[in-house]
Design a protein around this motif. Structure first.
Motif, PDB file in Angstrom:
ATOM      1  N   LYS A  31       0.844  -1.293  -0.108  1.00  0.00           N
ATOM      2  CA  LYS A  31      -0.100  -0.094   0.144  1.00  0.00           C
ATOM      3  C   LYS A  31       1.133   1.291  -0.098  1.00  0.00           C
ATOM      4  CE  LYS A  31      -3.847  -2.073   2.610  1.00  0.00           C
ATOM      5  NZ  LYS A  31      -4.556  -1.982   3.997  1.00  0.00           N
ATOM      6  N   PHE A  32       0.342   2.272  -0.451  1.00  0.00           N
ATOM      7  CA  PHE A  32       1.076   3.506  -0.404  1.00  0.00           C
ATOM      8  C   PHE A  32       0.752   4.335   0.732  1.00  0.00           C
ATOM      9  CE2 PHE A  32       1.038   8.248  -1.119  1.00  0.00           C
ATOM     10  CZ  PHE A  32       2.544   8.463  -1.388  1.00  0.00           C
ATOM     11  N   ILE A  33       1.811   5.054   1.221  1.00  0.00           N
ATOM     12  CA  ILE A  33       1.489   5.894   2.472  1.00  0.00           C
ATOM     13  C   ILE A  33       2.357   7.101   2.428  1.00  0.00           C
ATOM     14  CG2 ILE A  33       3.430   4.809   3.942  1.00  0.00           C
ATOM     15  CD1 ILE A  33       1.593   5.066   6.288  1.00  0.00           C
ATOM     16  N   ASP A  34       1.912   8.393   2.677  1.00  0.00           N
ATOM     17  CA  ASP A  34       2.490   9.506   2.489  1.00  0.00           C
ATOM     18  C   ASP A  34       2.975   9.877   3.992  1.00  0.00           C
ATOM     19  OD1 ASP A  34       0.625  11.000   3.761  1.00  0.00           O
ATOM     20  OD2 ASP A  34      -0.279  11.627   1.750  1.00  0.00           O
ATOM     21  N   SER A  35       3.857  10.812   4.298  1.00  0.00           N
ATOM     22  CA  SER A  35       4.326  11.133   5.530  1.00  0.00           C
ATOM     23  C   SER A  35       3.670  12.218   6.162  1.00  0.00           C
ATOM     24  CB  SER A  35       5.800  11.677   5.234  1.00  0.00           C
ATOM     25  OG  SER A  35       5.739  12.934   4.573  1.00  0.00           O
ATOM     26  N   GLN A  36       2.645  12.596   5.723  1.00  0.00           N
ATOM     27  CA  GLN A  36       1.677  13.700   6.350  1.00  0.00           C
ATOM     28  C   GLN A  36       1.164  13.033   7.714  1.00  0.00           C
ATOM     29  OE1 GLN A  36      -1.652  15.159   3.869  1.00  0.00           O
ATOM     30  NE2 GLN A  36      -1.973  16.961   5.501  1.00  0.00           N
ATOM     31  N   GLU A  37       1.454  13.908   8.967  1.00  0.00           N
ATOM     32  CA  GLU A  37       1.051  13.775  10.056  1.00  0.00           C
ATOM     33  C   GLU A  37       1.577  12.307  10.898  1.00  0.00           C
ATOM     34  OE1 GLU A  37      -3.104  13.843  10.340  1.00  0.00           O
ATOM     35  OE2 GLU A  37      -2.943  16.082   9.922  1.00  0.00           O
ATOM     36  N   LYS A  38       2.679  11.846  10.028  1.00  0.00           N
ATOM     37  CA  LYS A  38       3.187  10.614  10.595  1.00  0.00           C
ATOM     38  C   LYS A  38       4.389  11.151  11.792  1.00  0.00           C
ATOM     39  CE  LYS A  38       0.813   7.792   8.097  1.00  0.00           C
ATOM     40  NZ  LYS A  38      -0.094   8.882   7.808  1.00  0.00           N
ATOM     41  N   THR A  39       4.603  10.078  12.464  1.00  0.00           N
ATOM     42  CA  THR A  39       5.775  10.344  13.647  1.00  0.00           C
ATOM     43  C   THR A  39       6.865   9.490  13.469  1.00  0.00           C
ATOM     44  OG1 THR A  39       4.015  11.138  15.044  1.00  0.00           O
ATOM     45  CG2 THR A  39       6.230  10.923  16.047  1.00  0.00           C
ATOM     46  N   ILE A  40       8.119  10.113  13.309  1.00  0.00           N
ATOM     47  CA  ILE A  40       9.204   9.002  13.025  1.00  0.00           C
ATOM     48  C   ILE A  40      10.474   9.450  14.068  1.00  0.00           C
ATOM     49  CG2 ILE A  40      11.343   8.985  11.548  1.00  0.00           C
ATOM     50  CD1 ILE A  40       9.294   9.712   9.081  1.00  0.00           C
ATOM     51  N   LEU A  41      10.882   8.149  14.567  1.00  0.00           N
ATOM     52  CA  LEU A  41      11.858   8.505  15.767  1.00  0.00           C
ATOM     53  C   LEU A  41      13.245   8.245  14.844  1.00  0.00           C
ATOM     54  CD1 LEU A  41      12.646   8.572  18.888  1.00  0.00           C
ATOM     55  CD2 LEU A  41      12.305   6.126  18.983  1.00  0.00           C
ATOM     56  N   ASP A  42      14.536   8.956  15.316  1.00  0.00           N
ATOM     57  CA  ASP A  42      15.670   8.379  14.986  1.00  0.00           C
ATOM     58  C   ASP A  42      16.548   8.121  16.366  1.00  0.00           C
ATOM     59  OD1 ASP A  42      17.886   8.053  13.479  1.00  0.00           O
ATOM     60  OD2 ASP A  42      18.515  10.019  13.333  1.00  0.00           O
ATOM     61  N   ILE A  43      16.901   6.858  16.673  1.00  0.00           N
ATOM     62  CA  ILE A  43      17.577   6.639  17.730  1.00  0.00           C
ATOM     63  C   ILE A  43      19.108   6.612  17.768  1.00  0.00           C
ATOM     64  CG2 ILE A  43      18.150   4.671  19.415  1.00  0.00           C
ATOM     65  CD1 ILE A  43      15.283   3.781  18.802  1.00  0.00           C
ATOM     66  N   GLY A  44      19.771   7.436  18.442  1.00  0.00           N
ATOM     67  CA  GLY A  44      21.323   7.669  18.321  1.00  0.00           C
ATOM     68  C   GLY A  44      21.410   8.627  17.006  1.00  0.00           C
ATOM     69  N   CYS A  45      20.688   9.684  17.228  1.00  0.00           N
ATOM     70  CA  CYS A  45      20.725  10.605  15.965  1.00  0.00           C
ATOM     71  C   CYS A  45      22.357  11.165  15.790  1.00  0.00           C
ATOM     72  CB  CYS A  45      19.852  11.836  16.120  1.00  0.00           C
ATOM     73  SG  CYS A  45      19.939  12.781  17.675  1.00  0.00           S
ATOM     74  N   ARG A  62       6.443  14.482  11.586  1.00  0.00           N
ATOM     75  CA  ARG A  62       6.974  14.928  13.030  1.00  0.00           C
ATOM     76  C   ARG A  62       8.164  13.877  13.276  1.00  0.00           C
ATOM     77  NH1 ARG A  62       4.902  15.041  19.236  1.00  0.00           N
ATOM     78  NH2 ARG A  62       6.690  16.033  19.952  1.00  0.00           N
ATOM     79  N   ILE A  63       9.455  14.581  13.280  1.00  0.00           N
ATOM     80  CA  ILE A  63      10.624  13.730  13.627  1.00  0.00           C
ATOM     81  C   ILE A  63      11.199  14.069  14.937  1.00  0.00           C
ATOM     82  CG2 ILE A  63      12.815  13.126  12.574  1.00  0.00           C
ATOM     83  CD1 ILE A  63      11.834  13.813  10.212  1.00  0.00           C
ATOM     84  N   ILE A  64      11.418  13.061  15.645  1.00  0.00           N
ATOM     85  CA  ILE A  64      11.917  13.122  16.896  1.00  0.00           C
ATOM     86  C   ILE A  64      13.576  12.246  16.856  1.00  0.00           C
ATOM     87  CG2 ILE A  64      11.951  12.690  19.438  1.00  0.00           C
ATOM     88  CD1 ILE A  64       8.837  12.928  19.109  1.00  0.00           C
ATOM     89  N   GLY A  65      14.638  13.070  17.338  1.00  0.00           N
ATOM     90  CA  GLY A  65      15.936  12.438  17.451  1.00  0.00           C
ATOM     91  C   GLY A  65      16.401  12.311  19.125  1.00  0.00           C
ATOM     92  N   ILE A  66      16.846  11.140  19.189  1.00  0.00           N
ATOM     93  CA  ILE A  66      17.304  10.990  20.560  1.00  0.00           C
ATOM     94  C   ILE A  66      18.834  10.527  20.610  1.00  0.00           C
ATOM     95  CG2 ILE A  66      15.000  10.478  21.300  1.00  0.00           C
ATOM     96  CD1 ILE A  66      16.075   7.512  21.815  1.00  0.00           C
ATOM     97  N   ASP A  67      19.539  11.002  21.556  1.00  0.00           N
ATOM     98  CA  ASP A  67      20.878  10.593  21.672  1.00  0.00           C
ATOM     99  C   ASP A  67      21.374  10.830  23.169  1.00  0.00           C
ATOM    100  OD1 ASP A  67      23.172   9.918  19.558  1.00  0.00           O
ATOM    101  OD2 ASP A  67      24.126  10.486  21.403  1.00  0.00           O
ATOM    102  N   ILE A  68      22.388   9.997  23.695  1.00  0.00           N
ATOM    103  CA  ILE A  68      22.624  10.128  25.027  1.00  0.00           C
ATOM    104  C   ILE A  68      23.869  11.186  25.170  1.00  0.00           C
ATOM    105  CG2 ILE A  68      22.077   7.487  25.717  1.00  0.00           C
ATOM    106  CD1 ILE A  68      25.172   6.901  25.358  1.00  0.00           C
ATOM    107  N   ALA A  69      24.382  11.753  23.969  1.00  0.00           N
ATOM    108  CA  ALA A  69      25.393  12.704  24.029  1.00  0.00           C
ATOM    109  C   ALA A  69      24.639  14.083  23.956  1.00  0.00           C
ATOM    110  CB  ALA A  69      26.288  12.381  23.391  1.00  0.00           C
ATOM    111  N   THR A  70      24.679  14.775  24.742  1.00  0.00           N
ATOM    112  CA  THR A  70      24.286  16.112  24.920  1.00  0.00           C
ATOM    113  C   THR A  70      24.723  16.995  23.703  1.00  0.00           C
ATOM    114  OG1 THR A  70      23.724  16.276  27.133  1.00  0.00           O
ATOM    115  CG2 THR A  70      23.750  18.306  26.291  1.00  0.00           C
ATOM    116  N   SER A  94      17.877   7.798  26.313  1.00  0.00           N
ATOM    117  CA  SER A  94      18.545   6.339  26.007  1.00  0.00           C
ATOM    118  C   SER A  94      17.415   5.527  25.589  1.00  0.00           C
ATOM    119  CB  SER A  94      19.061   5.561  27.211  1.00  0.00           C
ATOM    120  OG  SER A  94      18.261   5.481  28.312  1.00  0.00           O
ATOM    121  N   ILE A  95      17.649   4.473  24.797  1.00  0.00           N
ATOM    122  CA  ILE A  95      16.677   3.369  24.394  1.00  0.00           C
ATOM    123  C   ILE A  95      15.716   2.840  25.548  1.00  0.00           C
ATOM    124  CG2 ILE A  95      16.140   1.190  23.227  1.00  0.00           C
ATOM    125  CD1 ILE A  95      18.670   1.623  21.641  1.00  0.00           C
TER     126      ILE A  95
END
Length: 418
Positions: A31-45, A62-70, A94-95
């Protein structure tokens, strides 16, 4: 455009294709999906390299990046500001603390993280706990078979004392001096040294001096996915994991091999591929919640399936340049070489001007196959050889053939509708 610039551009387009949510979602659900109103996480950004790709490939998410290094988070935030991406947020996290976000994600990108994990299955389980029911996880593990010599190098430099503390540029410079001073026929240098990376100290750090770096094989990957209660979807670069591509003549396969292959599971095929041809430094995969099999190969669709199908152009092909070149192709009745816009192709693919014209409606919105058939009849109302009007079934078969070929390369995404 010079050769180096062309290579860089091709690499970027391929990366955008792989990081676009539409790609793994289509592989998983057809199926096709577009990114509108989707939420994406980047771990260890880290410094935000993958965040920038994710933001460009999924502009409405909406994209959220997390990392343990400030400090890394601060750099990533600045990079996103410099590029004008306002749909990205960052947190030092952290994860294991992911549930604190109180969010569920459509897509989780976990690149170059799990190879340093103390418990891969546990970390995947945490990701699963914040993954939407139809969500997808992309993660990877370093390949012990492909990186074997790098691990030998790490052991040697550990004995030499270069890894007693976290290696920095000084240690990298020493490692570079040692590697370049070795004879060219030394096994380690033969197997690992890249002359183009000779002055890149970061390359020495991430390969010869990487602390906590572990290597894995395909069975380890499948075991961790299963232990986490997830299901394997596909290798990320699946086009480059085809076992049959290792043989010279597919029409003359060894009898034993031809008989054995159909009985092999996906895991076994991938494992044998890597044992025979370990070219991938990373076991890069997509996985998700267990789902009933919903995929029917396009080659097995009935006429009714085709008549009710909807067609979308892959979002990464919807560029102004590609559309302009398509229009130029139509005006000049000249073919377009698809490879320069779609570098994931393993072979040369050329689109004739009439075929190009049949795709134009897809730039506006998704189309039904019936609609594209009617469009085809306007483009080609008669047979040019006989001047006999083309019947609708003939036009339908022509469109079906075009779409079948383009779907193989994910240029178009085909969806069967109820």
């Amino acid at each position: 455009m010079n050769l180096r610039m062309a290579e860089f551009q091709n690499k970027k387009v391929k990366s955008l294709y792989l990081h676009n949510l539409a790609t793994p979602y289509y592989l998983r659900y057809q199926k096709f999906i577009d990114s509108q109103e989707k939420t994406i996480l980047d771990i260890g950004c880290g410094n935000g390299d993958k965040i920038l790709i994710l933001a460009e490939a999924n502009p409405q998410a909406r994209i959220i990046g997390i990392d343990i290094a400030t400090e890394s988070i601060k750099v990533a935030e600045q990079h996103c500001q410099d590029r004008g991406f306002s749909n990205v947020d960052f947190q030092v996290l952290s994860i294991e603390d992911l549930p604190q976000l109180n969010l569920e994600f459509d897509y989780i990108n976990c690149d170059n993280v799990l190879s340093f994990s103390q418990n891969i299955a546990r970390d995947l389980q945490v990701m699963k706990s914040v993954l939407k029911p139809e969500g997808i996880i992309r993660a990877n593990l370093h390949s012990v078979l492909q990186r074997d010599y790098f691990y030998r190098g790490q052991k040697a430099f550990e004995i030499l004392g270069l890894m007693d503390r976290i290696p920095q540029e000084r240690e990298a410079a020493i490692a570079r001096e040692v590697i370049t001073a070795l004879k060219d026929n030394t096994h380690l240098k033969l197997a690992t040294w890249d002359r183009q990376k000779e002055t890149d100290l970061q390359w020495y750090l991430t390969n010869y001096l990487q602390q906590g770096d572990r290597g894995y094989e395909i069975p380890d990957m499948f075991a961790a996915i299963a232990q986490a209660g997830l299901e394997f979807i596909s290798m990320v670069n699946w086009q480059q994991w085809n076992l049959l591509d290792l043989f010279t003549d597919l029409d003359d396969l060894p009898t034993f091999w031809a008989m054995s292959l159909p009985a092999m599971s996906v895991e076994e095929q991938l494992q044998v591929f890597e044992l025979l041809h370990p070219i991938h430094a990373s076991l890069d995969f997509w996985c998700g919640h267990p789902q009933p099999n919903q995929i029917l190969p396009v080659e097995e669709w009935t006429v009714a399936d085709w008549q009710g199908a909807r067609v979308s152009l892959h979002p990464q092909l919807k560029t102004a340049q590609f559309q302009a070149d398509i229009l130029s192709s139509i005006a000049q009745a000249s073919p377009v070489e698809l490879n320069q816009y779609w570098p994931i192709l393993e072979t040369s693919v050329v689109i004739e001007s009439t075929t190009a014209a049949s795709l134009l409606p897809l730039w506006t919105e998704a189309q039904g196959v019936r609609s594209l058939t009617q469009h085809w009849l306007k483009i080609k109302p008669v047979d040019p050889a006989t001047l006999i009007p083309i019947a609708e079934p003939e036009a339908f078969n022509a469109i079906r053939q075009i779409l079948t070929e383009l779907e193989r390369y994910h240029c178009v995404l085909l969806e069967r509708l109820p």
